[in-house]
Design a protein around this motif. Structure first.
Motif, PDB file in Angstrom:
ATOM      1  N   HIS A  28       0.775  -1.093   0.029  1.00  0.00           N
ATOM      2  CA  HIS A  28      -0.030   0.018   0.032  1.00  0.00           C
ATOM      3  C   HIS A  28       0.911   0.976   0.130  1.00  0.00           C
TER       4      HIS A  28
ATOM      5  N   LYS B 225       3.072   4.925  -3.208  1.00  0.00           N
ATOM      6  CA  LYS B 225       3.011   6.336  -2.572  1.00  0.00           C
ATOM      7  C   LYS B 225       4.363   7.009  -2.529  1.00  0.00           C
TER       8      LYS B 225
ATOM      9  N   LEU C 123       1.020  14.182  -4.295  1.00  0.00           N
ATOM     10  CA  LEU C 123       0.633  13.921  -2.786  1.00  0.00           C
ATOM     11  C   LEU C 123       0.909  15.144  -1.809  1.00  0.00           C
TER      12      LEU C 123
ATOM     13  N   LEU D 226       1.025  15.176   2.395  1.00  0.00           N
ATOM     14  CA  LEU D 226       1.011  14.336   3.726  1.00  0.00           C
ATOM     15  C   LEU D 226       1.308  15.504   4.692  1.00  0.00           C
TER      16      LEU D 226
ATOM     17  N   TYR E  12      -3.976  14.828  -3.772  1.00  0.00           N
ATOM     18  CA  TYR E  12      -4.284  13.839  -2.993  1.00  0.00           C
ATOM     19  C   TYR E  12      -3.550  13.993  -1.514  1.00  0.00           C
TER      20      TYR E  12
ATOM     21  N   TRP F 233      -3.101  12.951   1.997  1.00  0.00           N
ATOM     22  CA  TRP F 233      -3.228  11.925   3.021  1.00  0.00           C
ATOM     23  C   TRP F 233      -2.590  12.668   4.484  1.00  0.00           C
TER      24      TRP F 233
ATOM     25  N   LEU G 184      -3.024   5.818   7.833  1.00  0.00           N
ATOM     26  CA  LEU G 184      -2.751   6.876   6.756  1.00  0.00           C
ATOM     27  C   LEU G 184      -3.991   6.878   5.838  1.00  0.00           C
ATOM     28  N   SER G 185      -4.739   8.115   6.188  1.00  0.00           N
ATOM     29  CA  SER G 185      -5.863   8.311   5.492  1.00  0.00           C
ATOM     30  C   SER G 185      -6.138   9.305   4.749  1.00  0.00           C
ATOM     31  N   ARG G 186      -7.028   9.441   3.714  1.00  0.00           N
ATOM     32  CA  ARG G 186      -7.479  10.554   2.813  1.00  0.00           C
ATOM     33  C   ARG G 186      -8.704  10.927   2.994  1.00  0.00           C
TER      34      ARG G 186
ATOM     35  N   TRP H 258     -14.044   9.861   5.368  1.00  0.00           N
ATOM     36  CA  TRP H 258     -12.739   9.682   4.940  1.00  0.00           C
ATOM     37  C   TRP H 258     -13.079   9.161   3.382  1.00  0.00           C
TER      38      TRP H 258
ATOM     39  N   ASP I 192     -10.314   7.126   1.939  1.00  0.00           N
ATOM     40  CA  ASP I 192      -9.560   5.795   1.824  1.00  0.00           C
ATOM     41  C   ASP I 192      -8.618   5.908   3.391  1.00  0.00           C
ATOM     42  N   ARG I 193      -8.554   4.737   3.808  1.00  0.00           N
ATOM     43  CA  ARG I 193      -8.017   4.351   5.058  1.00  0.00           C
ATOM     44  C   ARG I 193      -7.017   3.239   4.999  1.00  0.00           C
TER      45      ARG I 193
END
Length: 211
Positions: free
Chosen positions: A15, A19, A90, A92, A145, A147, A162-164, A176, A178-179
């Motif tokens: 996963h 990234k 991305l 973060l 994106y 995160w 780590l989530s979006r 959210w 994605d997690r």
């Protein structure tokens, strides 16, 4: 909402690697943060352990991301530590989370209300806003994106994911897209509690013999 619960280091790497991230980045960051939070006595201000945990978590996350040499950049819009990866668009951010952080059966949120610098990076459609993020070296990075590393310590473990984000209610994230839920970080062992597979159990063994 997509929820991922990798049970092995290999699954977690699957996963994170797309990234340009590794589990070790977050393993070392949360370990350092937890250790720093324990340096205070009861005489310290109540906010000190959590604040310095965040300081040290961000510091180690910065150091580990730079050591990866995978083109992560650091900026600090309105004093918010922010990391960007230009090739993948991305962003973060690290933040403490609430008691639902790191479990699939709950919907987590940020532990504390967030200011405008944080909210600006989550747009009304739930996507990380596409904007030109100025980095420390003067370059611009378009971020699409976003995160967020959420962490919460309880019962001798640091739970993290780590989530979006999808949307915010007031000053806190409430949903959210994605997690990626990490195995809990065991503070006594100093490591993630990955599940051992049967293949691993059968493949390795050793005998201690007296000389």
């Amino acid at each position: 909402m997509a929820i991922h619960t990798p049970k092995t280091r290999e699954e977690l790497a699957g996963h994170l690697s797309p990234k340009r991230l590794t589990a070790e980045v977050f393993e070392r960051a949360v370990s350092a943060g937890a250790a720093e939070s324990r340096t205070y006595s009861k005489g310290a201000p109540k906010s000190a352990p959590n604040m310095t945990r965040w300081f040290r978590t961000v510091e180690f996350m910065h150091d580990e991301l730079m050591l990866l040499k995978l083109d992560w950049k650091r900026s600090d819009p309105q004093n918010l530590p922010y990391f960007s990866q230009a090739d993948l668009n991305l962003g973060l951010i690290a933040s403490s989370g609430d008691e639902f952080t790191g479990v699939a059966w709950g919907t987590p949120s940020t532990k504390n209300p967030k200011g405008s610098a944080f909210a600006k990076r989550v747009d009304e459609n739930g996507q990380g806003a596409l904007f030109a993020q100025q980095t420390a070296d003067g370059g611009g990075i378009d971020v699409k994106y976003l995160w967020i590393l959420l962490y919460n310590e309880r019962d001798g473990m640091v739970y993290l994911e780590l989530s979006r984000p999808k949307s915010m209610a007031g000053k806190q994230i409430d949903s959210w897209l994605d997690r990626i839920i990490f195995p809990p970080f065991d503070l006594a062992l100093g490591a993630f509690t990955f599940e051992e597979t049967e293949a691993d159990d059968e493949s390795f063994g050793f005998t201690i013999a007296r000389r």
